[in-house]
Scaffold this motif. Structure first.
Motif, PDB file in Angstrom:
ATOM      1  N   CYS A  27       0.538  -1.156   0.127  1.00 42.56           N
ATOM      2  CA  CYS A  27      -0.233  -0.197   0.205  1.00 42.56           C
ATOM      3  C   CYS A  27       1.133   1.313   0.310  1.00 42.56           C
ATOM      4  CB  CYS A  27      -0.750   0.117   1.406  1.00 42.56           C
ATOM      5  SG  CYS A  27      -1.817   1.521   1.665  1.00 42.56           S
ATOM      6  N   ALA A  28       0.825   2.568  -1.012  1.00 40.39           N
ATOM      7  CA  ALA A  28       1.393   3.265  -0.544  1.00 40.39           C
ATOM      8  C   ALA A  28       0.013   4.399  -0.209  1.00 40.39           C
ATOM      9  CB  ALA A  28       1.393   4.057  -2.035  1.00 40.39           C
ATOM     10  N   ALA A  29       0.595   5.219   0.731  1.00 36.71           N
ATOM     11  CA  ALA A  29      -0.536   6.102   0.942  1.00 36.71           C
ATOM     12  C   ALA A  29      -1.157   7.309   0.295  1.00 36.71           C
ATOM     13  CB  ALA A  29      -0.052   6.557   2.643  1.00 36.71           C
ATOM     14  N   GLY A  30      -1.640   7.645   0.767  1.00 38.18           N
ATOM     15  CA  GLY A  30      -2.723   8.641   0.072  1.00 38.18           C
ATOM     16  C   GLY A  30      -2.569   8.625  -1.874  1.00 38.18           C
ATOM     17  N   THR A  31      -2.478   9.502  -2.000  1.00 37.25           N
ATOM     18  CA  THR A  31      -2.321   9.856  -3.923  1.00 37.25           C
ATOM     19  C   THR A  31      -0.899   9.675  -4.677  1.00 37.25           C
ATOM     20  OG1 THR A  31      -5.008  10.150  -3.807  1.00 37.25           O
ATOM     21  CG2 THR A  31      -4.071  10.037  -5.540  1.00 37.25           C
ATOM     22  N   PRO A  32      -0.109   8.825  -5.106  1.00 37.12           N
ATOM     23  CA  PRO A  32       0.946   9.152  -5.644  1.00 37.12           C
ATOM     24  C   PRO A  32       1.206  10.086  -7.176  1.00 37.12           C
ATOM     25  CG  PRO A  32       1.061   6.955  -4.940  1.00 37.12           C
ATOM     26  CD  PRO A  32      -0.116   7.323  -4.731  1.00 37.12           C
ATOM     27  N   ALA A  33       1.196  10.213  -7.408  1.00 40.65           N
ATOM     28  CA  ALA A  33       1.303  11.761  -8.510  1.00 40.65           C
ATOM     29  C   ALA A  33       1.807  11.027  -9.366  1.00 40.65           C
ATOM     30  CB  ALA A  33       3.158  12.616  -8.566  1.00 40.65           C
ATOM     31  N   ASN A  34       2.076   9.578 -10.290  1.00 45.72           N
ATOM     32  CA  ASN A  34       2.192   8.562 -11.307  1.00 45.72           C
ATOM     33  C   ASN A  34       2.586   7.127 -10.678  1.00 45.72           C
ATOM     34  OD1 ASN A  34       5.413   8.676 -11.261  1.00 45.72           O
ATOM     35  ND2 ASN A  34       5.226  10.603 -11.968  1.00 45.72           N
ATOM     36  N   GLY A  35       2.286   6.289 -11.764  1.00 48.00           N
ATOM     37  CA  GLY A  35       2.429   5.021 -11.280  1.00 48.00           C
ATOM     38  C   GLY A  35       4.071   4.597 -11.004  1.00 48.00           C
ATOM     39  N   ILE A  36       4.945   5.846 -11.671  1.00 50.71           N
ATOM     40  CA  ILE A  36       6.146   5.295 -11.170  1.00 50.71           C
ATOM     41  C   ILE A  36       6.563   5.187  -9.203  1.00 50.71           C
ATOM     42  CG2 ILE A  36       8.673   5.419 -10.548  1.00 50.71           C
ATOM     43  CD1 ILE A  36       7.884   3.858 -13.359  1.00 50.71           C
ATOM     44  N   ALA A  37       5.995   6.832  -8.325  1.00 49.38           N
ATOM     45  CA  ALA A  37       5.763   6.687  -7.718  1.00 49.38           C
ATOM     46  C   ALA A  37       5.241   6.188  -6.849  1.00 49.38           C
ATOM     47  CB  ALA A  37       4.954   8.359  -7.495  1.00 49.38           C
ATOM     48  N   ALA A  38       3.916   6.074  -7.393  1.00 50.90           N
ATOM     49  CA  ALA A  38       3.525   4.232  -6.630  1.00 50.90           C
ATOM     50  C   ALA A  38       3.695   3.632  -6.617  1.00 50.90           C
ATOM     51  CB  ALA A  38       1.951   3.951  -7.071  1.00 50.90           C
ATOM     52  N   LEU A  39       4.889   2.846  -7.027  1.00 45.92           N
ATOM     53  CA  LEU A  39       6.062   1.426  -6.635  1.00 45.92           C
ATOM     54  C   LEU A  39       6.830   2.249  -5.510  1.00 45.92           C
ATOM     55  CD1 LEU A  39       7.198   0.506  -9.883  1.00 45.92           C
ATOM     56  CD2 LEU A  39       5.890  -0.762  -8.157  1.00 45.92           C
ATOM     57  N   GLN A  40       7.617   3.417  -5.497  1.00 42.47           N
ATOM     58  CA  GLN A  40       8.389   3.848  -5.316  1.00 42.47           C
ATOM     59  C   GLN A  40       7.821   4.001  -3.229  1.00 42.47           C
ATOM     60  OE1 GLN A  40       9.521   6.983  -6.992  1.00 42.47           O
ATOM     61  NE2 GLN A  40      11.399   6.680  -8.389  1.00 42.47           N
ATOM     62  N   GLU A  41       6.652   4.447  -3.110  1.00 46.36           N
ATOM     63  CA  GLU A  41       6.075   5.085  -1.902  1.00 46.36           C
ATOM     64  C   GLU A  41       4.946   4.037  -1.585  1.00 46.36           C
ATOM     65  OE1 GLU A  41       3.040   8.064  -2.558  1.00 46.36           O
ATOM     66  OE2 GLU A  41       4.823   9.925  -4.091  1.00 46.36           O
ATOM     67  N   ALA A  42       5.310   2.880  -2.314  1.00 48.99           N
ATOM     68  CA  ALA A  42       4.931   1.752  -1.624  1.00 48.99           C
ATOM     69  C   ALA A  42       6.299   0.942  -1.236  1.00 48.99           C
ATOM     70  CB  ALA A  42       4.204   0.685  -2.801  1.00 48.99           C
ATOM     71  N   GLY A  43       7.553   1.335  -1.061  1.00 51.09           N
ATOM     72  CA  GLY A  43       8.530   0.676  -0.634  1.00 51.09           C
ATOM     73  C   GLY A  43       8.911  -0.620  -1.005  1.00 51.09           C
ATOM     74  N   ILE A  44       8.654  -0.330  -2.880  1.00 47.77           N
ATOM     75  CA  ILE A  44       9.059  -1.087  -3.714  1.00 47.77           C
ATOM     76  C   ILE A  44       9.785  -0.542  -5.280  1.00 47.77           C
ATOM     77  CG2 ILE A  44       8.414  -2.487  -5.906  1.00 47.77           C
ATOM     78  CD1 ILE A  44       5.277  -3.143  -4.712  1.00 47.77           C
ATOM     79  N   GLU A  45      11.262  -0.949  -5.292  1.00 46.21           N
ATOM     80  CA  GLU A  45      12.492  -0.191  -5.761  1.00 46.21           C
ATOM     81  C   GLU A  45      12.345  -0.405  -7.281  1.00 46.21           C
ATOM     82  OE1 GLU A  45      15.838  -2.100  -4.750  1.00 46.21           O
ATOM     83  OE2 GLU A  45      15.845  -1.580  -3.212  1.00 46.21           O
ATOM     84  N   VAL A  46      12.335   0.216  -8.113  1.00 46.08           N
ATOM     85  CA  VAL A  46      12.268  -0.012  -9.437  1.00 46.08           C
ATOM     86  C   VAL A  46      13.219   1.263 -10.425  1.00 46.08           C
ATOM     87  CG1 VAL A  46      10.625   2.448  -9.247  1.00 46.08           C
ATOM     88  CG2 VAL A  46      10.420   1.180 -11.314  1.00 46.08           C
ATOM     89  N   ALA A  47      14.063   0.103 -11.507  1.00 39.33           N
ATOM     90  CA  ALA A  47      14.768   0.844 -12.338  1.00 39.33           C
ATOM     91  C   ALA A  47      14.576   0.975 -13.441  1.00 39.33           C
ATOM     92  CB  ALA A  47      16.105  -0.522 -11.830  1.00 39.33           C
ATOM     93  N   GLY A  48      14.893   2.118 -14.137  1.00 38.26           N
ATOM     94  CA  GLY A  48      14.413   1.881 -16.137  1.00 38.26           C
ATOM     95  C   GLY A  48      15.920   2.086 -16.242  1.00 38.26           C
ATOM     96  N   SER A  49      15.884   1.992 -18.045  1.00 35.58           N
ATOM     97  CA  SER A  49      16.746   2.213 -18.460  1.00 35.58           C
ATOM     98  C   SER A  49      17.191   3.148 -18.621  1.00 35.58           C
ATOM     99  CB  SER A  49      16.002   2.138 -20.097  1.00 35.58           C
ATOM    100  OG  SER A  49      15.855   3.275 -20.900  1.00 35.58           O
TER     101      SER A  49
END
Length: 208
Positions: A56-78
């Motif tokens: 769960c990501a609290a509030g309303t994240p700004a975008n889909g990438i922010a939702a991952l990060q704010e849920a405590g999930i690591e994401v790496a781009g290209s």
């Protein structure tokens, strides 16, 4: 002078004991968000190995990438496109599957989905850096390995449903007065008393 120095040391020890007892904070929480708050993020690793994640990501994240990060999930781009392309989530897939130099392979990539609570997964029509998660909704990621570039990806195998659970039993009343750290208080008082006794003895010896 000795007494004043001793008082300062005791105060520092007492404060440090309470600072050490403070709980650590972390981004996101395990499980789906409660009704009426947050965005639930589901990550299905497919055949990569790890079990699906639901956080769960609290509030309303700004975008889909922010939702991952704010849920405590690591994401790496290209390397070429940055986070406009989600290449690895919690380190998956590894370099043996995807180098993350540019666009992912058409037969090994992360697909991105949306859903309302209790609804059905829908493939996102825009990238995760521009898509706006719905408050109280679900964001889904599923690692896809289609046999050809023309095959459509499949949604996460975890349904976008909040798990209902029985209310937790109320904690039993504690005879020690609850969760107040009496042990720390008593320990600090012992330090003060022992130190005070030492000062008294020292003064008596000087008087002799």
């Amino acid at each position: 002078m000795i007494a004043s120095r001793f008082a300062v040391v005791c105060a520092l020890l007492f404060g440090a004991a309470f600072v050490g007892a403070a709980p650590a904070s972390a981004a996101g929480t395990d499980g789906a968000c409660p009704e009426g708050g947050g965005v639930t993020v589901v990550v299905d690793f497919g055949d990569l190995g790890p079990q699906p994640l639901v956080r769960c990501a609290a509030g309303t994240p700004a975008n889909g990438i922010a939702a991952l990060q704010e849920a405590g999930i690591e994401v790496a781009g290209s390397q070429k496109y940055g986070l406009a392309v989600a290449c690895r989530i919690n380190g998956q897939p590894g370099p043996a599957v995807e180098s993350c130099a540019g666009m992912p392979s058409a037969t090994a990539y992360w697909s991105y989905w949306h859903a309302t609570a209790g609804g059905s997964w829908t493939s996102s029509q825009e990238g995760a850096q521009t898509a706006k998660p719905a408050s109280g909704g679900f964001e889904g990621w599923a690692f896809a390995r289609p046999k050809s570039a023309n095959d459509l990806p499949t949604p996460p195998r975890v349904p976008p449903v909040r798990q209902t659970s029985s209310p937790a039993p109320a904690p039993a009343a504690s005879s020690d007065g609850g969760s107040f750290p009496w042990g720390l208080v008593i320990g600090a008082l012992v330090i003060v008393l022992v130190g005070g006794a030492g000062i008294v003895v020292a003064r008596r010896r000087r008087a002799q």
